[in-house]
Enzyme design. Sequence first.
Site, PDB file in Angstrom:
ATOM      1  N   HIS A 118      27.967  15.156 -43.821  1.00 36.83           N
ATOM      2  CA  HIS A 118      27.563  14.292 -45.043  1.00 36.83           C
ATOM      3  C   HIS A 118      26.560  14.272 -45.243  1.00 36.83           C
ATOM      4  CE1 HIS A 118      27.087   9.264 -43.261  1.00 36.83           C
ATOM      5  NE2 HIS A 118      28.521   9.652 -43.903  1.00 36.83           N
ATOM      6  N   HIS A 346      24.140   1.962 -51.303  1.00 36.44           N
ATOM      7  CA  HIS A 346      24.848   3.454 -50.683  1.00 36.44           C
ATOM      8  C   HIS A 346      23.718   4.725 -49.696  1.00 36.44           C
ATOM      9  CE1 HIS A 346      26.866   6.674 -49.820  1.00 36.44           C
ATOM     10  NE2 HIS A 346      27.775   5.493 -49.312  1.00 36.44           N
TER      11      HIS A 346
HETATM   12  O1  LIG Z   1      29.081   8.903 -48.032  1.00 40.35           O
HETATM   13  C1  LIG Z   1      29.485   9.210 -47.470  1.00 40.35           C
HETATM   14  O2  LIG Z   1      29.103  10.317 -46.480  1.00 40.35           O
HETATM   15  C2  LIG Z   1      30.346   8.480 -46.293  1.00 40.35           C
HETATM   16  C3  LIG Z   1      31.358   8.009 -45.429  1.00 40.35           C
HETATM   17  N1  LIG Z   1      32.149   7.472 -44.311  1.00 40.35           N
HETATM   18  C4  LIG Z   1      32.895   7.166 -45.023  1.00 40.35           C
HETATM   19  C5  LIG Z   1      33.403   5.999 -44.792  1.00 40.35           C
HETATM   20  S1  LIG Z   1      34.255   6.882 -42.607  1.00 40.35           S
HETATM   21  O3  LIG Z   1      35.167   7.934 -42.975  1.00 40.35           O
HETATM   22  O4  LIG Z   1      33.047   6.508 -42.294  1.00 40.35           O
HETATM   23  O5  LIG Z   1      35.968   5.750 -42.941  1.00 40.35           O
HETATM   24  C6  LIG Z   1      33.887   4.834 -44.802  1.00 40.35           C
HETATM   25  C7  LIG Z   1      33.388   4.669 -46.620  1.00 40.35           C
HETATM   26  C8  LIG Z   1      32.591   5.357 -47.118  1.00 40.35           C
HETATM   27  C9  LIG Z   1      32.532   6.331 -46.672  1.00 40.35           C
HETATM   28  C10 LIG Z   1      31.080   7.210 -47.513  1.00 40.35           C
HETATM   29  O6  LIG Z   1      30.978   6.780 -48.592  1.00 40.35           O
END
Ligand SMILES: O=C(O)c1cnc2c(S(=O)(=O)O)cccc2c1O
Length: 458
Positions: A118, A346
């Site tokens: 992340h 976000h």
């Molecule tokens: O910014 C991030 O690190 C991050 C991580 N995961 C995401 C997922 S999911 O992998 O949890 O399905 C779905 C949509 C957006 C995501 C996201 O913006």
Amino acid sequence: EGSSSLEDKSERMRNYVPFLLTKVRNISGRFNDSKIAVGLRDILSSKMGDLQASAQFNYMFDIPWLIEHYPADKRSKPLLIVHGDQREKKHQLQEEAEPFPNVRLFQAKLPIAYGTHHSKMMLLLYAEGLRVVITTANLIHADWDKKTQGVWISPLFPKYSQENQDEAGPEGSQFQKDLMDYLHQYGPGPLNEWRQHVAEHDMSNAKVRLLASVPGRHIGINKDKWGHMKLRKLLQQYGEFDDIDSWPVIGQFSSIGSLGPDKSKWLCSEWLRSLASTNSLTSLDHDPSLHLMFPTVENVRTSLEGYVAGGSLPYSWKTAAKQPYLKDFFCRWKSECLGRSRASPHLKSYTRISPDLTKAAWFIMTSANLSKAAWGALEKNGSQLMIRSYEIGVLFLPQDFDTSEKFFNLPENQAESNGVILRLPFDLPVVPYTNEDRPWLWDRQYSQPDVHGHRWNP
Ligand SMILES: O=C(O)c1cnc2c(S(=O)(=O)O)cccc2c1O
């Protein structure tokens, strides 16, 4: 000392916590002023230094789009991409990188199931020094267009000249030690070179504490190095606050994990205990009030992007159904102060504010959502902290700013104090959910048309 006459006060450069937002398209220009907002092109511009090489740590990448945001004469400089993709997604990334001989890929290992890479960080090596950027935005167009995202841009860290490296010696700076510790967790490979670059630059001017997570089952002295236990340690060590036990804690994030069947399993025991830590030895005899800021369905439907914003708010109804108790803590996303009530959040931010809304004890901007995977969960009777994902963020503490005051001033506090002002990314007071409000769930259907006349049928 000089006179403290009125004009001196008015001239005094207001001192703000260096937490920025990303620029948002189609809102009034005053909310994209360079004092509060920055774009990716600005961050990578040659005004920041004569770029020699860069490393981009992130979760989602659009490589051609990213490279196009570097200055034209810098697009063939060495670029290391640190990702967590495996299998098919890894092959897609390799294909995307193929046309760019200056791009190297490095896959961060994810030893524990359901972990993700992340962390969102840029290491920018210039002829003049090194800069660290920590953000909440993926390296894709949508994350830099109409969302509320956080950015911390470090000062330019000068290279130690040969002789004063010896002077700097072990003291270095805590930020440099913590960043080195974090980079070591990736193990041998192309990051060897970037660990060297970090070691060679003086980071004593950082003014933030690094708050990171790395996957693993951390025990002993490692238990306090990562996640919420690192935060607990920092606040116990530096949280020299007077009585703030009644001050509310606010968490703001773009996704929520499975937190257990009731609040006493993790949220208000282990996790809140860390966020409510201070250096006072008296233990907390009651939970401080906790507000959890997460967008409602209406926040998403009326956002600049419409329901599409919900594609980046991956809270699933399966998880939500197990934790209805969160409803008591939820509050809406609202950011009139920064013209961003419709710029879907976000970023992830955490803070502790005074009941009269004039002060903040500390502020965190991080990639970490409200999940055990990100912050860690204590296991084996509290002897180990289990973390699934890589996360990275910064903690701002008042005493890291040259101010005699114990707290940050929030803009509402018009006092002429010479303290540091913290611009929070959202409005105060927070707005609790009404009985009709529902948290956004990305795998439900919503038929009321959004601002673009669309419905949401995942
Ligand atoms: O910014 C991030 O690190 C991050 C991580 N995961 C995401 C997922 S999911 O992998 O949890 O399905 C779905 C949509 C957006 C995501 C996201 O913006």
